[in-house]
Scaffold this motif. Structure first.
Motif, mmCIF file in Angstrom:
data_model
loop_
_atom_site.group_PDB
_atom_site.id
_atom_site.type_symbol
_atom_site.label_atom_id
_atom_site.label_comp_id
_atom_site.label_asym_id
_atom_site.label_seq_id
_atom_site.Cartn_x
_atom_site.Cartn_y
_atom_site.Cartn_z
ATOM 1 N N ARG A 81 -68.109 -24.061 -75.721
ATOM 2 C CA ARG A 81 -66.983 -23.138 -75.520
ATOM 3 C C ARG A 81 -66.951 -22.096 -76.627
ATOM 4 O O ARG A 81 -67.518 -22.301 -77.696
ATOM 5 C CB ARG A 81 -65.674 -23.915 -75.493
ATOM 6 C CG ARG A 81 -65.669 -24.929 -74.364
ATOM 7 C CD ARG A 81 -64.304 -25.485 -74.139
ATOM 8 N NE ARG A 81 -64.347 -26.453 -73.039
ATOM 9 C CZ ARG A 81 -63.282 -26.887 -72.410
ATOM 10 N NH1 ARG A 81 -62.092 -26.446 -72.752
ATOM 11 N NH2 ARG A 81 -63.391 -27.757 -71.425
ATOM 12 N N ARG A 82 -66.264 -21.007 -76.366
ATOM 13 C CA ARG A 82 -66.266 -19.879 -77.304
ATOM 14 C C ARG A 82 -65.600 -20.260 -78.621
ATOM 15 O O ARG A 82 -64.485 -20.778 -78.627
ATOM 16 C CB ARG A 82 -65.543 -18.690 -76.680
ATOM 17 C CG ARG A 82 -66.251 -18.112 -75.473
ATOM 18 C CD ARG A 82 -65.384 -17.064 -74.806
ATOM 19 N NE ARG A 82 -65.957 -16.609 -73.545
ATOM 20 C CZ ARG A 82 -66.659 -15.485 -73.418
ATOM 21 N NH1 ARG A 82 -66.856 -14.716 -74.459
ATOM 22 N NH2 ARG A 82 -67.148 -15.131 -72.239
ATOM 23 N N ALA A 83 -66.300 -19.963 -79.712
ATOM 24 C CA ALA A 83 -65.787 -20.297 -81.041
ATOM 25 C C ALA A 83 -64.757 -19.270 -81.493
ATOM 26 O O ALA A 83 -64.777 -18.118 -81.047
ATOM 27 C CB ALA A 83 -66.939 -20.356 -82.033
ATOM 28 N N GLY A 84 -63.879 -19.694 -82.404
ATOM 29 C CA GLY A 84 -62.814 -18.826 -82.889
ATOM 30 C C GLY A 84 -63.237 -18.030 -84.107
ATOM 31 O O GLY A 84 -64.370 -18.118 -84.599
ATOM 32 N N ILE A 85 -62.281 -17.275 -84.613
ATOM 33 C CA ILE A 85 -62.602 -16.305 -85.658
ATOM 34 C C ILE A 85 -62.904 -16.978 -86.995
ATOM 35 O O ILE A 85 -63.727 -16.483 -87.778
ATOM 36 C CB ILE A 85 -61.446 -15.282 -85.806
ATOM 37 C CG1 ILE A 85 -61.903 -14.143 -86.709
ATOM 38 C CG2 ILE A 85 -60.187 -15.942 -86.340
ATOM 39 C CD1 ILE A 85 -60.998 -12.946 -86.677
ATOM 40 N N VAL A 86 -62.281 -18.115 -87.282
ATOM 41 C CA VAL A 86 -62.504 -18.769 -88.575
ATOM 42 C C VAL A 86 -63.960 -19.213 -88.701
ATOM 43 O O VAL A 86 -64.636 -18.938 -89.704
ATOM 44 C CB VAL A 86 -61.545 -19.967 -88.751
ATOM 45 C CG1 VAL A 86 -61.837 -20.686 -90.061
ATOM 46 C CG2 VAL A 86 -60.103 -19.500 -88.715
ATOM 47 N N ALA A 128 -61.456 -10.891 -82.136
ATOM 48 C CA ALA A 128 -61.629 -12.253 -81.612
ATOM 49 C C ALA A 128 -60.385 -13.106 -81.858
ATOM 50 O O ALA A 128 -60.125 -14.059 -81.117
ATOM 51 C CB ALA A 128 -62.846 -12.919 -82.253
ATOM 52 N N ALA A 129 -59.602 -12.746 -82.887
ATOM 53 C CA ALA A 129 -58.382 -13.515 -83.147
ATOM 54 C C ALA A 129 -57.329 -13.243 -82.076
ATOM 55 O O ALA A 129 -56.479 -14.090 -81.797
ATOM 56 C CB ALA A 129 -57.836 -13.162 -84.527
ATOM 57 N N ILE A 130 -57.397 -12.044 -81.476
ATOM 58 C CA ILE A 130 -56.387 -11.655 -80.484
ATOM 59 C C ILE A 130 -56.883 -11.884 -79.060
ATOM 60 O O ILE A 130 -56.112 -12.231 -78.173
ATOM 61 C CB ILE A 130 -56.022 -10.161 -80.680
ATOM 62 C CG1 ILE A 130 -55.492 -9.963 -82.108
ATOM 63 C CG2 ILE A 130 -54.994 -9.702 -79.668
ATOM 64 C CD1 ILE A 130 -55.381 -8.513 -82.514
ATOM 65 N N SER A 131 -58.184 -11.718 -78.858
ATOM 66 C CA SER A 131 -58.763 -11.834 -77.513
ATOM 67 C C SER A 131 -58.463 -13.198 -76.891
ATOM 68 O O SER A 131 -58.519 -14.225 -77.565
ATOM 69 C CB SER A 131 -60.279 -11.628 -77.597
ATOM 70 O OG SER A 131 -60.904 -12.081 -76.423
ATOM 71 N N ARG A 132 -58.163 -13.193 -75.595
ATOM 72 C CA ARG A 132 -57.894 -14.452 -74.898
ATOM 73 C C ARG A 132 -59.173 -15.255 -74.715
ATOM 74 O O ARG A 132 -59.130 -16.426 -74.388
ATOM 75 C CB ARG A 132 -57.278 -14.171 -73.519
ATOM 76 C CG ARG A 132 -55.843 -13.695 -73.604
ATOM 77 C CD ARG A 132 -55.150 -13.930 -72.298
ATOM 78 N NE ARG A 132 -54.977 -15.372 -72.063
ATOM 79 C CZ ARG A 132 -54.704 -15.893 -70.872
ATOM 80 N NH1 ARG A 132 -54.592 -15.110 -69.832
ATOM 81 N NH2 ARG A 132 -54.548 -17.184 -70.734
ATOM 82 N N ARG A 133 -60.335 -14.617 -74.877
ATOM 83 C CA ARG A 133 -61.613 -15.320 -74.741
ATOM 84 C C ARG A 133 -62.354 -15.389 -76.071
ATOM 85 O O ARG A 133 -63.568 -15.599 -76.094
ATOM 86 C CB ARG A 133 -62.483 -14.614 -73.691
ATOM 87 C CG ARG A 133 -61.857 -14.637 -72.302
ATOM 88 C CD ARG A 133 -62.659 -13.844 -71.301
ATOM 89 N NE ARG A 133 -63.974 -14.421 -71.065
ATOM 90 C CZ ARG A 133 -64.209 -15.443 -70.252
ATOM 91 N NH1 ARG A 133 -63.218 -15.998 -69.599
ATOM 92 N NH2 ARG A 133 -65.420 -15.893 -70.086
ATOM 93 N N ASN A 134 -61.645 -15.240 -77.162
ATOM 94 C CA ASN A 134 -62.254 -15.286 -78.503
ATOM 95 C C ASN A 134 -63.425 -14.316 -78.618
ATOM 96 O O ASN A 134 -64.413 -14.594 -79.296
ATOM 97 C CB ASN A 134 -62.747 -16.690 -78.847
ATOM 98 C CG ASN A 134 -61.619 -17.593 -79.328
ATOM 99 O OD1 ASN A 134 -60.502 -17.130 -79.520
ATOM 100 N ND2 ASN A 134 -61.910 -18.863 -79.531
ATOM 101 N N ALA A 151 -71.500 -13.904 -76.378
ATOM 102 C CA ALA A 151 -70.440 -14.823 -76.812
ATOM 103 C C ALA A 151 -71.017 -15.727 -77.902
ATOM 104 O O ALA A 151 -72.229 -15.937 -77.978
ATOM 105 C CB ALA A 151 -69.947 -15.671 -75.641
ATOM 106 N N VAL A 192 -70.648 -19.566 -79.185
ATOM 107 C CA VAL A 192 -70.100 -20.842 -78.721
ATOM 108 C C VAL A 192 -70.389 -21.941 -79.737
ATOM 109 O O VAL A 192 -71.299 -21.824 -80.560
ATOM 110 C CB VAL A 192 -70.690 -21.239 -77.348
ATOM 111 C CG1 VAL A 192 -70.317 -20.225 -76.293
ATOM 112 C CG2 VAL A 192 -72.193 -21.403 -77.444
ATOM 113 N N ASP A 250 -60.028 -22.462 -86.256
ATOM 114 C CA ASP A 250 -60.082 -21.629 -85.038
ATOM 115 C C ASP A 250 -58.893 -21.930 -84.121
ATOM 116 O O ASP A 250 -58.213 -21.022 -83.632
ATOM 117 C CB ASP A 250 -61.374 -21.920 -84.270
ATOM 118 C CG ASP A 250 -62.601 -21.420 -84.992
ATOM 119 O OD1 ASP A 250 -62.446 -20.561 -85.881
ATOM 120 O OD2 ASP A 250 -63.706 -21.906 -84.682
ATOM 121 N N LEU A 292 -61.819 -20.369 -72.740
ATOM 122 C CA LEU A 292 -62.968 -20.364 -73.648
ATOM 123 C C LEU A 292 -64.237 -20.902 -73.018
ATOM 124 O O LEU A 292 -65.237 -21.073 -73.693
ATOM 125 C CB LEU A 292 -62.629 -21.188 -74.905
ATOM 126 C CG LEU A 292 -61.369 -20.757 -75.655
ATOM 127 C CD1 LEU A 292 -61.114 -21.685 -76.826
ATOM 128 C CD2 LEU A 292 -61.495 -19.328 -76.138
#
Lengths: 182, 172
Positions: free
Chosen positions: A26-31, A140-146, A157, A159, B142, B160
């Motif tokens: 799954r798509r990873a977050g900004i951190v 990426a912090a705001i995007s609904r799909r990171n 993407a 992941v 995250d 995601l």
């Protein structure tokens, strides 16, 4: 632990491990992404320093000059650093390889369909990220799909992928779509 | 009639005595005959090795139901009857230890240990654990950032999915 588990295998894991297993692919977050990028930036500096050392060693062996690390003008430093970073990121993001930062953080760059990147798309992404990557990554912090802004027009993407290189190779041996997430 | 009965008893008694004496003599004769047989010489002349070779030992052993025989042995009852404490109490530990060359034993034990491989494996394992902790922490970061931003923007959870879930092998 050599087999790729199915969703059913998650029921035998501890809650934390099951949650981690559920996030794989799954798509990873900004951190995670910023941390990986910071590590990669450090690696780029190390690589550039090694290039300078290698350049000095070649000069020392080929000529009678003393061993001296070259000290080009700032603009040439910047240009060489950009070149090293683009090559490093492009080779690390395309195919089944990973940059050091992505490897340590358990991330992988793929297309929006989950396939591995071609070298061409990896090179374009590396150029974009080298020049304006970090500001665009903040989205990426705001995007609904990171998704970072460049992910949207490059259809890429990042992941979570905690597989070891051996497991990726094993998956590639089983699947003609070498190492893809499908 | 009275004389007739006495004669009969006399004849029977005589017959019994004759039979007993005959039997005794026959036994004595048999014993002498047996004693006259050179058993040792006969045994030495017997081709015992050839006879033994012709015995189908393997077939005989194969017919023995060893598993069934073993199952019938009451091992647990036999063990239960053994007084382990009494056996151990009889062992002279000091004398036993005095006979053991501890130095040589430890040396041989250490020879069998691949310290280089052990150190490498433990280092790799420790490195993997640190890496997994770092990955987990950033993953939690995250999720935390996403939750905060989503709450500020008052929207549902993020979409995601790219690849199938449960991708990476994870130990329980």
């Amino acid at each position: 632990v050599n087999a790729v588990p199915t969703v059913d295998a998650e029921s035998t894991l501890s809650p934390t491990r099951a949650r981690i297993a559920g996030l794989q692919g799954r798509r990873a977050g900004i951190v995670s992404r910023v941390t990986a990028n910071a590590i990669d930036l450090g690696v780029v500096f190390v690589c550039y320093f090694l290039v300078l050392v290698a350049w000095a060693a070649v000069g020392y062996l080929a000529t009678s000059n003393p061993f001296r690390i070259p000290d080009p003008p700032p603009w040439l430093h910047a240009l060489a650093l950009v070149g090293v970073q683009i090559l490093y990121l492009a080779s690390g993001w395309s195919g089944s390889t990973r940059t050091v930062g992505k490897e340590l953080m358990g991330l992988r760059v793929v297309t929006s369909r989950g396939d591995l990147l071609t070298y061409r798309r990896g090179l374009v992404r590396a150029v974009v990220c080298t020049f304006i990557g970090e500001p665009l990554l903040l989205w990426a912090a705001i995007s609904r799909r990171n998704a970072a802004l460049y992910d949207m027009f490059l259809h890429t993407a990042v992941v979570y992928d905690w597989r070891s290189p051996a497991q990726v190779r094993a998956a590639a041996a089983r699947d003609p779509h070498a190492g893809t997430l499908h | 009639m009275g004389n007739g009965g006495g004669v009969f008893d006399s004849v029977v008694g005589t017959a019994e005595n004759l039979l007993r004496e005959g039997t005794t003599r026959a036994v004595r004769l048999g014993t002498r005959v047996v004693e006259m047989i050179p058993i040792d010489e006969l045994l030495q002349r017997l081709p015992i090795e050839q006879i033994v070779e012709r015995i189908p030992i393997e077939q005989i052993v194969a017919r023995i139901p060893i598993a069934e025989l073993v199952e019938q042995i009451p091992i647990e009852r036999m063990i239960a009857r053994i007084d382990i404490n009494a056996l151990v109490a009889q062992i002279d530990i000091d004398a036993l230890l005095a006979r053991i060359d501890i130095g040589r034993l430890v040396g041989e034990a250490l020879k069998g240990i691949d310290f280089e491989e052990l150190f490498r494996a433990s280092t790799v394992s420790a490195g993997s654990e640190v890496r997994d902790v770092a990955r987990t922490q950033t993953m939690n970061g995250d999720l935390l950032v996403a939750r905060i931003v989503d709450r500020l923007l008052r929207r549902d959870e993020r979409q995601l999915d790219v690849g199938p879930p449960g991708l990476a092998p994870l130990a329980p």
